[in-house]
Design a protein around this motif. Structure first.
Motif, PDB file in Angstrom:
ATOM      1  N   MET A   1      46.950  58.961  32.127  1.00  0.00           N
ATOM      2  CA  MET A   1      45.650  59.000  32.736  1.00  0.00           C
ATOM      3  C   MET A   1      45.848  58.931  34.250  1.00  0.00           C
ATOM      4  O   MET A   1      46.660  58.160  34.734  1.00  0.00           O
ATOM      5  N   ARG A   2      45.119  59.762  34.968  1.00  0.00           N
ATOM      6  CA  ARG A   2      45.210  59.739  36.429  1.00  0.00           C
ATOM      7  C   ARG A   2      43.914  59.177  36.992  1.00  0.00           C
ATOM      8  O   ARG A   2      42.836  59.660  36.681  1.00  0.00           O
ATOM      9  N   ARG A   3      44.042  58.132  37.795  1.00  0.00           N
ATOM     10  CA  ARG A   3      42.895  57.525  38.477  1.00  0.00           C
ATOM     11  C   ARG A   3      43.328  57.105  39.870  1.00  0.00           C
ATOM     12  O   ARG A   3      44.402  56.538  40.042  1.00  0.00           O
ATOM     13  N   GLY A   4      42.481  57.340  40.853  1.00  0.00           N
ATOM     14  CA  GLY A   4      42.749  56.889  42.210  1.00  0.00           C
ATOM     15  C   GLY A   4      44.059  57.406  42.787  1.00  0.00           C
ATOM     16  O   GLY A   4      44.713  56.705  43.545  1.00  0.00           O
ATOM     17  N   GLY A   5      44.470  58.613  42.413  1.00  0.00           N
ATOM     18  CA  GLY A   5      45.703  59.180  42.933  1.00  0.00           C
ATOM     19  C   GLY A   5      46.970  58.618  42.313  1.00  0.00           C
ATOM     20  O   GLY A   5      48.065  58.917  42.754  1.00  0.00           O
ATOM     21  N   ASP A   6      46.831  57.776  41.295  1.00  0.00           N
ATOM     22  CA  ASP A   6      47.999  57.175  40.638  1.00  0.00           C
ATOM     23  C   ASP A   6      47.987  57.556  39.162  1.00  0.00           C
ATOM     24  O   ASP A   6      46.934  57.764  38.577  1.00  0.00           O
ATOM     25  N   THR A   7      49.159  57.636  38.585  1.00  0.00           N
ATOM     26  CA  THR A   7      49.273  57.908  37.160  1.00  0.00           C
ATOM     27  C   THR A   7      49.396  56.586  36.421  1.00  0.00           C
ATOM     28  O   THR A   7      50.161  55.716  36.818  1.00  0.00           O
ATOM     29  N   HIS A   8      48.615  56.439  35.347  1.00  0.00           N
ATOM     30  CA  HIS A   8      48.634  55.230  34.528  1.00  0.00           C
ATOM     31  C   HIS A   8      49.034  55.600  33.108  1.00  0.00           C
ATOM     32  O   HIS A   8      48.781  56.710  32.651  1.00  0.00           O
ATOM     33  N   PHE A   9      49.628  54.640  32.412  1.00  0.00           N
ATOM     34  CA  PHE A   9      50.109  54.869  31.054  1.00  0.00           C
ATOM     35  C   PHE A   9      49.519  53.821  30.125  1.00  0.00           C
ATOM     36  O   PHE A   9      49.427  52.646  30.475  1.00  0.00           O
ATOM     37  N   TYR A  10      49.149  54.264  28.928  1.00  0.00           N
ATOM     38  CA  TYR A  10      48.630  53.342  27.922  1.00  0.00           C
ATOM     39  C   TYR A  10      49.785  52.604  27.252  1.00  0.00           C
ATOM     40  O   TYR A  10      50.817  53.200  26.965  1.00  0.00           O
ATOM     41  N   ARG A  11      49.588  51.328  26.986  1.00  0.00           N
ATOM     42  CA  ARG A  11      50.527  50.556  26.176  1.00  0.00           C
ATOM     43  C   ARG A  11      49.843  50.254  24.862  1.00  0.00           C
ATOM     44  O   ARG A  11      48.724  49.753  24.834  1.00  0.00           O
ATOM     45  N   LEU A  12      50.532  50.567  23.772  1.00  0.00           N
ATOM     46  CA  LEU A  12      49.959  50.414  22.436  1.00  0.00           C
ATOM     47  C   LEU A  12      50.654  49.303  21.674  1.00  0.00           C
ATOM     48  O   LEU A  12      51.832  49.031  21.899  1.00  0.00           O
ATOM     49  N   ASP A  13      49.920  48.699  20.733  1.00  0.00           N
ATOM     50  CA  ASP A  13      50.570  47.748  19.830  1.00  0.00           C
ATOM     51  C   ASP A  13      51.083  48.519  18.616  1.00  0.00           C
ATOM     52  O   ASP A  13      51.005  49.748  18.558  1.00  0.00           O
ATOM     53  N   ALA A  14      51.604  47.817  17.626  1.00  0.00           N
ATOM     54  CA  ALA A  14      52.214  48.462  16.459  1.00  0.00           C
ATOM     55  C   ALA A  14      51.217  49.304  15.668  1.00  0.00           C
ATOM     56  O   ALA A  14      51.595  50.277  15.029  1.00  0.00           O
ATOM     57  N   ARG A  15      49.936  48.947  15.705  1.00  0.00           N
ATOM     58  CA  ARG A  15      48.914  49.681  14.951  1.00  0.00           C
ATOM     59  C   ARG A  15      48.368  50.876  15.711  1.00  0.00           C
ATOM     60  O   ARG A  15      47.686  51.724  15.154  1.00  0.00           O
TER      61      ARG A  15
END
Length: 104
Positions: A1-15
């Motif tokens: 996901m890109r917001r505010g000129g920065d790239t962000h990544f989702y962290r998921l749990d086991a489910r």
């Protein structure tokens, strides 16, 4: 996901639930949790992300989650619309349009 000129990544749990959003440096920007039925618990979220429970897209104003092809109401712990898969005659449990994964 890109917001505010920065790239962000989702962290998921086991489910597969989104539990955090991390910046490109790996530092956690958002951290949130849900109860077992998907209702959001208090969270630290300075940068709102669209995904949460089971990677469904969160519609915060409506209090609903869009899960691929139907809406889920975490407060009710159930889907509001029918599944588009009709089920199989040989497996009657699969024909209930409001169950998830044949109630397993």
């Amino acid at each position: 996901m890109r917001r505010g000129g920065d790239t962000h990544f989702y962290r998921l749990d086991a489910r597969g639930d989104v539990v955090a959003l991390a910046g490109s440096s790996g530092a956690v920007v958002n951290a949130h949790t849900s109860d077992p039925w998907g209702a959001p618990l208090p969270a630290h979220e300075p940068l709102p992300g669209p995904c949460r429970h089971a990677s469904c897209r969160c519609d915060a104003p409506a209090g609903l989650s869009w899960c691929w092809n139907r809406y889920y109401a975490p407060a009710l712990a159930r889907f509001l619309t029918r599944d588009i898969w009709p089920g199989e005659l040989s497996d009657p449990v699969s024909m209930n349009p409001y169950l998830v994964i044949r109630a397993e």
